[in-house]
Motif scaffolding. Sequence first.
Motif, PDB file in Angstrom:
ATOM      1  N   ARG A 146       0.839  -1.205   0.000  1.00  0.00           N
ATOM      2  CA  ARG A 146       0.000   0.000   0.000  1.00  0.00           C
ATOM      3  C   ARG A 146       0.872   1.253   0.000  1.00  0.00           C
ATOM      4  O   ARG A 146       0.566   2.242  -0.680  1.00  0.00           O
ATOM      5  N   ALA A 147       1.969   1.236   0.754  1.00  0.00           N
ATOM      6  CA  ALA A 147       2.864   2.389   0.815  1.00  0.00           C
ATOM      7  C   ALA A 147       3.480   2.676  -0.539  1.00  0.00           C
ATOM      8  O   ALA A 147       3.584   3.833  -0.965  1.00  0.00           O
ATOM      9  N   VAL A 148       3.881   1.627  -1.234  1.00  0.00           N
ATOM     10  CA  VAL A 148       4.492   1.805  -2.557  1.00  0.00           C
ATOM     11  C   VAL A 148       3.470   2.339  -3.545  1.00  0.00           C
ATOM     12  O   VAL A 148       3.758   3.263  -4.325  1.00  0.00           O
ATOM     13  N   GLU A 149       2.264   1.788  -3.537  1.00  0.00           N
ATOM     14  CA  GLU A 149       1.224   2.245  -4.456  1.00  0.00           C
ATOM     15  C   GLU A 149       0.812   3.682  -4.152  1.00  0.00           C
ATOM     16  O   GLU A 149       0.569   4.471  -5.067  1.00  0.00           O
ATOM     17  N   SER A 150       0.744   4.038  -2.872  1.00  0.00           N
ATOM     18  CA  SER A 150       0.396   5.409  -2.498  1.00  0.00           C
ATOM     19  C   SER A 150       1.442   6.390  -2.998  1.00  0.00           C
ATOM     20  O   SER A 150       1.114   7.491  -3.456  1.00  0.00           O
ATOM     21  N   ALA A 151       2.713   5.990  -2.908  1.00  0.00           N
ATOM     22  CA  ALA A 151       3.796   6.873  -3.345  1.00  0.00           C
ATOM     23  C   ALA A 151       3.718   7.173  -4.827  1.00  0.00           C
ATOM     24  O   ALA A 151       4.147   8.234  -5.284  1.00  0.00           O
ATOM     25  N   LYS A 152       3.151   6.249  -5.600  1.00  0.00           N
ATOM     26  CA  LYS A 152       3.004   6.482  -7.038  1.00  0.00           C
ATOM     27  C   LYS A 152       2.008   7.603  -7.314  1.00  0.00           C
ATOM     28  O   LYS A 152       2.085   8.278  -8.344  1.00  0.00           O
ATOM     29  N   VAL A 153       1.058   7.809  -6.377  1.00  0.00           N
ATOM     30  CA  VAL A 153       0.017   8.821  -6.555  1.00  0.00           C
ATOM     31  C   VAL A 153       0.397  10.141  -5.907  1.00  0.00           C
ATOM     32  O   VAL A 153       0.242  11.206  -6.500  1.00  0.00           O
ATOM     33  N   ILE A 154       0.908  10.088  -4.663  1.00  0.00           N
ATOM     34  CA  ILE A 154       1.164  11.330  -3.927  1.00  0.00           C
ATOM     35  C   ILE A 154       2.651  11.630  -3.783  1.00  0.00           C
ATOM     36  O   ILE A 154       3.019  12.658  -3.218  1.00  0.00           O
ATOM     37  N   GLY A 155       3.513  10.750  -4.289  1.00  0.00           N
ATOM     38  CA  GLY A 155       4.947  11.019  -4.252  1.00  0.00           C
ATOM     39  C   GLY A 155       5.325  12.110  -5.232  1.00  0.00           C
ATOM     40  O   GLY A 155       4.572  12.465  -6.143  1.00  0.00           O
ATOM     41  N   SER A 156       6.516  12.653  -5.047  1.00  0.00           N
ATOM     42  CA  SER A 156       6.958  13.811  -5.836  1.00  0.00           C
ATOM     43  C   SER A 156       7.433  13.407  -7.226  1.00  0.00           C
ATOM     44  O   SER A 156       8.443  12.708  -7.366  1.00  0.00           O
ATOM     45  N   PRO A 157       6.745  13.879  -8.276  1.00  0.00           N
ATOM     46  CA  PRO A 157       7.117  13.483  -9.636  1.00  0.00           C
ATOM     47  C   PRO A 157       8.416  14.104 -10.124  1.00  0.00           C
ATOM     48  O   PRO A 157       9.030  13.597 -11.059  1.00  0.00           O
ATOM     49  N   GLY A 158       8.853  15.185  -9.474  1.00  0.00           N
ATOM     50  CA  GLY A 158      10.058  15.867  -9.931  1.00  0.00           C
ATOM     51  C   GLY A 158      11.325  15.400  -9.252  1.00  0.00           C
ATOM     52  O   GLY A 158      12.407  15.967  -9.491  1.00  0.00           O
ATOM     53  N   PHE A 159      11.229  14.365  -8.411  1.00  0.00           N
ATOM     54  CA  PHE A 159      12.392  13.875  -7.674  1.00  0.00           C
ATOM     55  C   PHE A 159      12.435  12.351  -7.765  1.00  0.00           C
ATOM     56  O   PHE A 159      11.409  11.691  -7.941  1.00  0.00           O
ATOM     57  N   ASP A 160      13.636  11.807  -7.622  1.00  0.00           N
ATOM     58  CA  ASP A 160      13.794  10.356  -7.650  1.00  0.00           C
ATOM     59  C   ASP A 160      13.060   9.725  -6.468  1.00  0.00           C
ATOM     60  O   ASP A 160      13.062  10.260  -5.358  1.00  0.00           O
ATOM     61  N   ARG A 161      12.434   8.582  -6.724  1.00  0.00           N
ATOM     62  CA  ARG A 161      11.753   7.832  -5.667  1.00  0.00           C
ATOM     63  C   ARG A 161      12.445   6.487  -5.494  1.00  0.00           C
ATOM     64  O   ARG A 161      12.685   5.784  -6.475  1.00  0.00           O
TER      65      ARG A 161
END
Length: 296
Positions: A176-191
């Motif tokens: 769930r944490a990984v999937e959430s990061a795809k939506v609310i994580g920062s698109p302009g920075f490396d994840r």
Amino acid sequence: MSNEVQRVMVSESIEIAYESIGDEADPPLLLVMGLGAQMIAWPDQFCVQLAARGYRVIRFDNRDVGLSTHLVGGTAPNVAKAMGGDYSSAAYTLSDMAGDAVGLLNALDIRTAHVVGASMGGMIVQCMAIEYPNRLRSMTSIMSTTGDRSVGRPSQAAMTVLLAPPATDREGAIARAVESAKVIGSPGFDRDDDVIKERAALAFDRAFDPVGGARQLVAIQASGDRTEKLRSVKIPTLVVHGAADALVDVSGGKATAEAIQGSKLLLIDGMSHDLPQGAWPQIVDAIDDLATRADA
């Protein structure tokens, strides 16, 4: 870096778990984390970088998460009703959580502190500035909003993530944490998904309480709009927001800065609703600059 978790009673019923990083003789800087997130959501090295600037950095678990007191019994939180305006299931408000933070300062014999809050933590430090202005040296509100429902609204995709049924086991919580990061994580920075997985596993192992997170979400809804009260805040203030924030739209940060006279607004391109490592230099520099000017 100190990994020693300590606990103190901050009221008759609430025990708070915290960590202190840096020299205890340095000016205190209190970090307040957001909805359902434990103090480990403040990355270790982010805390170390702040401590290296000459601060005693204190991070803690809010009530209902991590190793602090989890409320049991009473009325079950009803998120759907709260979002519709019925707050009868609220066990507490953001003001109570602000009281916990001030209670922690009291327990540590800290008269005043620089305070930094992220997301719901930003809402909590705003309440601290309104209700306990003499306890704050400066305030930084990161990726947060005023409580005015016309600003800071999540995207539909982020709302789906926020209201999705909670995980039921460790593997589900990590996924769930990984999937959430795809939506609310920062698109302009490396994840780094490995880091996300590691932090999610640690959080699950420390304490897994989806109901506690629901109580916090109801508390946010029940706390109302702070805009007018924020207009009275005179504390040196920094507002940091990601220009690409999917969970709390950037309008929430802009409204916060507009409400607080003399505040500084830092918008970070490519940042969404997290603390990407690539943005740390800007954030740490801005917090340090604010605190230095406030202490001067």
